[in-house]
Scaffold this motif. Structure first.
Motif, PDB file in Angstrom:
ATOM      1  N   TYR A  96       0.866  -1.193   0.000  1.00 25.17           N
ATOM      2  CA  TYR A  96       0.000   0.000   0.000  1.00 25.17           C
ATOM      3  C   TYR A  96       0.894   1.231   0.000  1.00 25.17           C
ATOM      4  CZ  TYR A  96      -4.549   2.190   0.947  1.00 25.17           C
ATOM      5  OH  TYR A  96      -5.723   2.884   0.842  1.00 25.17           O
ATOM      6  N   ALA A  97       0.344   2.343  -0.507  1.00 30.19           N
ATOM      7  CA  ALA A  97       1.039   3.628  -0.411  1.00 30.19           C
ATOM      8  C   ALA A  97       0.373   4.449   0.683  1.00 30.19           C
ATOM      9  CB  ALA A  97       0.978   4.369  -1.744  1.00 30.19           C
ATOM     10  N   PHE A  98       1.121   4.808   1.700  1.00 28.84           N
ATOM     11  CA  PHE A  98       0.602   5.598   2.818  1.00 28.84           C
ATOM     12  C   PHE A  98       1.012   7.051   2.617  1.00 28.84           C
ATOM     13  CE2 PHE A  98       0.557   1.296   4.234  1.00 28.84           C
ATOM     14  CZ  PHE A  98      -0.519   1.204   5.106  1.00 28.84           C
ATOM     15  N   GLY A  99       0.014   7.944   2.597  1.00 33.10           N
ATOM     16  CA  GLY A  99       0.350   9.323   2.256  1.00 33.10           C
ATOM     17  C   GLY A  99      -0.423  10.385   3.019  1.00 33.10           C
ATOM     18  N   ALA A 100      -0.962  10.043   4.192  1.00 33.01           N
ATOM     19  CA  ALA A 100      -1.697  11.061   4.960  1.00 33.01           C
ATOM     20  C   ALA A 100      -0.782  12.255   5.251  1.00 33.01           C
ATOM     21  CB  ALA A 100      -2.225  10.458   6.263  1.00 33.01           C
ATOM     22  N   VAL A 150       5.368  10.442   1.322  1.00 35.73           N
ATOM     23  CA  VAL A 150       4.541   9.319   0.858  1.00 35.73           C
ATOM     24  C   VAL A 150       5.398   8.065   0.946  1.00 35.73           C
ATOM     25  CG1 VAL A 150       3.331   8.309  -1.104  1.00 35.73           C
ATOM     26  CG2 VAL A 150       3.153  10.769  -0.659  1.00 35.73           C
TER      27      VAL A 150
END
Lengths: 238, 238
Positions: free
Chosen positions: A94-98, A107
């Motif tokens: 997954y790409a986490f970008g919060a 990111v």
């Protein structure tokens, strides 16, 4: 013509501060027997941070993406640099970008893999293996990332041969069942389990047996003709 | 103390050229009846590029990630700006980051969603809907991205209620079967299909019927108590 501009050195880093940076991190799961227990547990390696932010806290192995490398290559490189581990295959998670997951905007493209206990490299500086069910508070959003990876692991074990990555090439049905039980966190009926895996077409019985303190148990191997659904059409590509 | 350095203006853009930029793109699938045919097809909207690179070619809707927005918010915003579409839920598909996928270094976080034909906004400038099985050569690696999204769609339809996103709230079993047949690209036996979905526990029969040129067909709806497996623990978060 080369124009020359006067610019205070301090303004240059603002280009970086306003930028979005790309990092990679990796979740590596294995099964480990807990000290003082017969039970196996899902475990993963964490790296103690030696600089801010979150200096001294544990974090997933990872680092910055280099402009000249693919995503998967960056995950492999940073994993090897920090932990010495080299799984044969990393899958993108997954790409986490919060916005608020780091003091600057980062990111993180997260990869994951399973490795067998005999592939583990022990005693690497600042690296320790943790029981996934009893993690401390990790740096950044890494607790949330591990939770998501565990959820994917539990989902995948139901419809794919993902347990293969945690076993030797040949294994008994009891060993395979223990992998499932550990990942799912519940006991499975041995007779039902045997019937289901024998009917799945995924396993091929060998003529070899595991002998030891128990009665001999037949060894099985995975049927390599069945496509590895979890790899997808991209294979090991980015 | 502020140091001042002399720097030719031309060197500043190299900071940008060396950087890795983050973009978002979105694959929106729907089912459309092909002109001059009774068959439905998987279709998706593409946007004609009005600038280089790949000026004039068709590409997935998307744009640059803003430093102040989450990944999913960026996907929704750029999708709305380019196509006018606003699906209620976007799911992250994959991060594409191969070095050579664009003249500059771009990591694209790709989202996907399904929408019903009645949610489609028609006649948007530079936007056209294409049959997913007959795409032209798209900009960048977007053909590869669509192929991957189609693979995920076909995989998901087997073990989840993903077809829900393509149907009205109430639907006949024939309509549901047509969705599956279109996505999977093959005919399904009506009696077997009925037995499988009725045994799945996913569908609730209503007391309403579709009437028209055929004999009345019972309408069903999805059982909302069954968890939507594809959303995962992250829900609509980044």
């Amino acid at each position: 013509m080369t124009r020359t501009v006067l610019m205070p050195a301090e303004t240059i880093p603002t280009v970086i501060d306003d930028a979005i940076r790309v990092a990679v991190s990796t979740v590596i799961f294995t099964l480990r027997r807990l000290p003082g227990s017969d039970a196996a547990a899902v475990a993963l390696p964490l790296v103690r941070r030696t600089r801010d932010p979150h200096e001294g806290q544990w974090a997933l192995p990872g680092g910055w993406l280099d402009v000249t490398e693919d995503l998967g290559a960056a995950a492999s490189r940073t994993l090897a640099e920090t932990t010495g581990l080299a799984p044969s295959y990393l899958e993108q998670l997954y790409a986490f970008g919060a916005i608020d997951r780091s003091p600057s905007r980062v990111v993180s493209i997260v990869y994951w893999a399973l490795i067998r206990p005999d592939e583990i490299v022990d005693a690497v500086e600042n690296v320790s293996w943790f029981d996934a069910a009893a993690l401390p508070e990790l740096a950044f959003d890494h607790n949330e990332i591990v939770d998501y990876a565990l959820w994917r692991l539990r989902n995948k074990v139901g419809y794919s041969r993902i347990a293969h990555g945690l076993l030797a090439d040949e294994f008994t049905l009891a060993e395979l069942r223990e992998v499932y039980e550990t990942i799912l966190g519940r006991r499975l009926d041995p007779a039902n389990f045997r019937r289901q895996v024998e009917n799945s077409g995924n396993l091929i019985p060998t003529e070899r047996f595991r002998t030891g303190s128990h009665r001999p148990a037949r060894l099985y191997r995975y049927n390599q003709d069945v496509e590895l659904a979890e790899r997808g059409p991209l294979g090991a590509r980015d």
